[in-house]
Design a protein around this motif. Sequence first.
Motif, PDB file in Angstrom:
ATOM      1  N   PRO A 122      23.129 -14.126   3.707  1.00  0.00           N
ATOM      2  CA  PRO A 122      22.672 -15.471   3.630  1.00  0.00           C
ATOM      3  C   PRO A 122      21.221 -15.620   3.714  1.00  0.00           C
ATOM      4  N   HIS A 123      20.659 -16.307   3.002  1.00  0.00           N
ATOM      5  CA  HIS A 123      19.132 -16.732   3.186  1.00  0.00           C
ATOM      6  C   HIS A 123      19.092 -18.208   3.201  1.00  0.00           C
TER       7      HIS A 123
ATOM      8  N   ASP B  27      16.614 -20.273   2.362  1.00  0.00           N
ATOM      9  CA  ASP B  27      16.068 -20.480   1.168  1.00  0.00           C
ATOM     10  C   ASP B  27      17.046 -20.854  -0.112  1.00  0.00           C
ATOM     11  N   HIS B  28      18.032 -19.828  -0.238  1.00  0.00           N
ATOM     12  CA  HIS B  28      19.219 -20.152  -0.976  1.00  0.00           C
ATOM     13  C   HIS B  28      19.815 -21.388  -0.763  1.00  0.00           C
ATOM     14  N   LEU B  29      20.299 -21.848   0.671  1.00  0.00           N
ATOM     15  CA  LEU B  29      21.231 -22.458   1.015  1.00  0.00           C
ATOM     16  C   LEU B  29      20.453 -23.721   0.918  1.00  0.00           C
ATOM     17  N   ARG B  30      19.294 -23.773   1.026  1.00  0.00           N
ATOM     18  CA  ARG B  30      18.130 -25.212   0.781  1.00  0.00           C
ATOM     19  C   ARG B  30      18.362 -25.553  -0.723  1.00  0.00           C
ATOM     20  N   GLY B  31      18.101 -24.334  -1.551  1.00  0.00           N
ATOM     21  CA  GLY B  31      18.109 -24.810  -3.058  1.00  0.00           C
ATOM     22  C   GLY B  31      19.564 -25.323  -3.534  1.00  0.00           C
ATOM     23  N   GLN B  32      20.883 -24.923  -2.716  1.00  0.00           N
ATOM     24  CA  GLN B  32      22.044 -25.311  -2.894  1.00  0.00           C
ATOM     25  C   GLN B  32      21.924 -26.970  -2.837  1.00  0.00           C
TER      26      GLN B  32
ATOM     27  N   THR C  61      20.018 -28.871  -5.126  1.00  0.00           N
ATOM     28  CA  THR C  61      20.929 -28.787  -6.577  1.00  0.00           C
ATOM     29  C   THR C  61      21.941 -29.839  -6.405  1.00  0.00           C
TER      30      THR C  61
END
Length: 480
Positions: free
Chosen positions: A10-11, A13-18, A21
């Motif tokens: 997991p990263h 930035d990806h979770l921030r994007g979630q 969204t």
Amino acid sequence: MPTRNLPNDPHLDHLRGQAKTLLKGVRAGSSAAIALAAEFHPVSTLADAQLVIARSYGFPSWPRLVRHLELVDRYSRSPHQQPVGGPLDTPEQRADEFLRLATLHYGQDDPARQRSAVALLQRFPEVARSNIYTQVVAGDVDGVRANLDQAGVEGGPYRWEPLLYLTYSRLDAPNQLEIAQLLLGNGADPNAGYLWSGLPSPFTALTGVFGRGEGDQPPHRHRVELARLLLEAGADPNDSQTMYNCGPGCPPPYDDVHLELLLEYGLGRGDGGPWHARLTAAHPTPRQLLEDELVFASWAGLLHRAELVLAQGTDPEGVGTRHPVFGGQRPYELAAVQGHTEIAELLREKGAAPLDEVHEVYAAAMRGETPDVDAALAARALARLPHLPVRAAEIGRTEAMQALQRLGYDLGAVSGGAAPIHRAALNGHVETVRKLVELGADPEVRDPTYGGNALSWAEHSRQQAVIDYLRDLPRGTGTR
């Protein structure tokens, strides 16, 4: 509250994007976003959305999730991504190549790599003395003694501690137990480990000792003695990757050496050790490890293993037993449907609830009895366990084939990556293969991953009786 698993590696930035969204979705009136917010926390700001994302993954707050990702980054290693066969021009290159070849990395492991490590050592004998990591793997006990101030220092191509190179080495090197004692007595961490490409199940020194896994790698030749040394030195027995590698993560045959030893030292008890403290919600509890093991033992028909786990007071109806790998079925359902009678009886004695009407249908069909059910119940049965014919073929339940067909299953259909005839051929169940062909299954049907037919599956596992039968079939047999 129901939670989901973090994605592999997991990263942040990806979770921030979630989270962003989710916030947009709530503001736009998305039913899915609103439902997620209703489940975990009202959302009106980005901080609210971050809290929802964290809770949906089992973490109490966004900072706790961020801390988890920092730990993943700290311990993540990808040894399987390091190539071999590069230049050997410098002592450092030769030392790193030797270590890559000599150790398991759970990618494309191959015994030929260890043979190449021996050949490299014969060509360049000085490699064994390069550093404490090569000394450990080559069995140079005097060299290790001279470098014990580095017993707990990460290094080498994988950034491992010396103890990990020792426990993951598969060379037939001398002095392994003596070297392990020296390392553990001079600062080596018995719980040393790493996260394979960021996955939350740590590959520890114990994991390396027991080997196996999906590639069925051999254990260390001193597995029991080394494991006992580690456990005596404080390695936590609640080792999730060892349990996977010696259970659902490897092919049969199975033995219970690892389980008996880990139970002796407290598997299923305690706080889960340092790795559980680090990974918290992303790592199973000691109780969950035993519950999951009971599910696997019931599925695989491992009576002694089920007895060992139940002897620890494991609840056969525990919440952790609805394991997604096995279709969310309870241990009793798995054992009873597949005909593992002794395990089923033991589970009932320990308080397992009886089968529901759908599982009674499955059990009857697996016994070869044609279930007398109405269309609605048959439809429920087919929808709940679409892979049942594949499993029946996998374990050679020939008598079940016609009953399952009469229930409404398509015996020629690919389900879960294989058709029943593929699994029967792979495991050498020639009578099951024969019955499937008699019932109209096409031996030429191809699996979606490798494009193999039943013959190629049999050839892969050298099942000569099945190979002979399939080769003798007239062309076009089984096609409909």
